[in-house]
Design an enzyme around this catalytic site. Structure first.
Site, short mmCIF file in Angstrom:
data_model
loop_
_atom_site.label_atom_id
_atom_site.label_comp_id
_atom_site.label_asym_id
_atom_site.label_seq_id
_atom_site.Cartn_x
_atom_site.Cartn_y
_atom_site.Cartn_z
CG HIS A 60 -1.84 1.18 1.29
ND1 HIS A 60 -3.19 1.02 1.49
CD2 HIS A 60 -1.66 2.52 1.14
CE1 HIS A 60 -3.78 2.19 1.48
NE2 HIS A 60 -2.87 3.12 1.27
CG HIS A 67 -0.72 7.16 -0.95
ND1 HIS A 67 -1.95 7.35 -1.56
CD2 HIS A 67 -0.98 6.47 0.19
CE1 HIS A 67 -2.90 6.81 -0.81
NE2 HIS A 67 -2.34 6.26 0.26
CE LYS A 95 -7.92 2.18 -0.58
NZ LYS A 95 -6.72 2.80 -0.07
CG HIS A 132 -9.84 4.46 3.48
ND1 HIS A 132 -8.64 5.11 3.57
CD2 HIS A 132 -10.59 4.91 4.52
CE1 HIS A 132 -8.66 5.92 4.63
NE2 HIS A 132 -9.84 5.82 5.21
CG HIS A 184 -4.80 2.19 5.86
ND1 HIS A 184 -6.13 2.19 6.16
CD2 HIS A 184 -4.68 2.88 4.70
CE1 HIS A 184 -6.79 2.84 5.23
NE2 HIS A 184 -5.93 3.27 4.32
CG ASP A 187 -1.58 4.84 3.98
OD1 ASP A 187 -1.62 5.23 2.80
OD2 ASP A 187 -2.39 5.22 4.84
O1 DOR Z 1 -3.19 9.28 5.78
C1 DOR Z 1 -3.61 9.02 4.66
N1 DOR Z 1 -3.07 9.59 3.56
N2 DOR Z 1 -4.62 8.17 4.54
C2 DOR Z 1 -5.22 7.95 3.36
O2 DOR Z 1 -6.13 7.18 3.32
C3 DOR Z 1 -4.80 8.69 2.16
C4 DOR Z 1 -3.42 9.13 2.26
C5 DOR Z 1 -3.05 10.15 1.21
O3 DOR Z 1 -3.35 9.95 0.05
O4 DOR Z 1 -2.46 11.16 1.58
ZN ZN Z 2 -3.32 5.12 1.65
#
Ligand code: DOR
Ligand code: ZN
Length: 346
Positions: A14, A16, A100, A137, A175, A248
């Site tokens: 997971h 970003h 997702k 999520h 998460h 995450d």
């Molecule tokens: O803390 C987070 N940041 N939780 C999420 O679900 C999204 C993520 C983000 O894209 O910044």
């Molecule tokens: Zn995330």
């Protein structure tokens, strides 16, 4: 004599990566240690179609520094307009590994997410048929539900009914932050797993709020009480293959975190493995780190374990940069508030 631990190259289930300048700056931080990662699709606009995912994968590969091997495992962002045929085609040609689900309004860039679950029934049925994983999520968005209860309420009100209505659907609870999440996974076998982040193994809600508000510890789902952190640590270090690493790691530039309305996300890509080694050592579970970081995730997703290895060596405290510079501004690296003794080498 120094202590060392060699494990298969880990994967991040997971992650970003964003796009543009931030992508270029943060991708090397993950690719340095990880072989593959499930790439979150919550860009602006989101990665909704197979065509979007192919273009995003190309941008990620173009941002990868020369000589570094890394495989992005792409996902699609589920909307009420998602076409089951497009999802099936993207799965069949090997482009995507998961879809997702963001409940609309739950987190960063989730406005295009799902409000009415009946509208995604066709996609979910198709996914169950073809064996494609749904990454969830798990937080309700109802205004009357306290933010610290949103995961537990989601499990009862949304996740459990959704799984019952779609037998065979493979689901990853992303998460998880509560003992409720841990217990739900343990109570249901086939096709259900959960990712656990590095930061939720380290911080509870006091870290966020005691002695001043700490925006770099704010993420969603928000860190909970200590008893929940301990339940996550027990699950992650238990050797139970249903729990695996999904960092995450979610970069936001400092001005976007340190603001009146700061963004949610902890950026942990840089020091995650050193932190995890420390946590697993504290729990007397170092031999189980390979399962959590390198083996359970591939097993869930039906992929081979990476053949390359990394070695963690214990010695004097290792230092990591406090910030990663991007052309859009600095991104603060998660501070675990403990010395890290485990250095990572290839
Ligand atoms: O803390 C987070 N940041 N939780 C999420 O679900 C999204 C993520 C983000 O894209 O910044
Ligand atoms: Zn995330």
């Amino acid at each position: 004599m120094s202590q060392s631990l060699t494990i298969p190259r880990p994967d991040d289930w997971h992650l970003h990566l964003r796009d543009g300048a931030v992508l270029r700056a943060v991708l090397p931080e993950t690719a340095r240690h990880f072989g593959r990662a499930i790439i979150m699709p919550n860009l602006v606009p989101p990665v909704v179609t197979g065509k979007d995912a192919a273009a995003y994968r190309d941008r990620i590969m173009a941002a990868l520094p020369e000589g570094i091997t890394f495989e992005p495992l792409m996902t699609l962002y589920l909307t009420e307009e998602t076409d089951p045929n497009d999802v099936a085609a993207a799965h069949q040609n090997g482009l995507i590994r998961a879809v997702k689900l963001y409940p609309a309004g739950a987190t960063t860039n989730s406005a295009s997410g799902v409000r009415d679950f009946e509208k995604v029934r066709g996609v979910l049925d198709t996914m169950a048929e073809i064996g494609l994983t749904l990454c969830v999520h798990g937080e309700v968005t109802d205004a009357e539900i306290d933010i610290f209860d949103r995961e537990a309420v989601f499990i009862d009100r949304v996740l459990d009914p959704l799984r019952r209505a779609t037998p065979g659907l493979r689901v990853v609870m992303e998460h998880i932050t509560t003992s409720n999440g841990v217990d739900y996974v343990k109570a249901h076998d086939a096709g259900l797993g959960a990712t656990i982040t590095t930061h939720h193994l380290v911080i509870n809600r006091n870290h966020l709020l005691v002695g001043g508000i700490r925006p770099h510890y704010y993420c969603l789902p928000v860190a909970k009480r200590e008893e929940h952190r301990l339940a996550l640590r027990a699950a992650a270090t238990s050797g139970d293959a249903r729990f695996f690493l999904g960092t995450d790691s979610a970069p936001h530039t400092d001005p976007n975190k340190e603001s009146d309305c700061g963004c949610a996300g902890c950026f942990t890509a840089t020091n995650t493995l050193s932190i995890l080694a420390e946590v697993f050592e504290q729990e007397g579970a170092l031999p189980r780190l390979a399962g959590f970081a390198s083996k359970h995730g591939p097993a869930f997703y039906g992929l081979p374990v990476n053949t390359e290895t990394i070695t963690l060596t214990k010695g004097d405290p290792v230092s990591y940069p406090q910030k990663i510079d991007t052309e859009d501004g600095p991104v603060t690296v998660f501070d675990p508030q403990m010395l890290l003794h485990w250095d990572v080498s290839q």
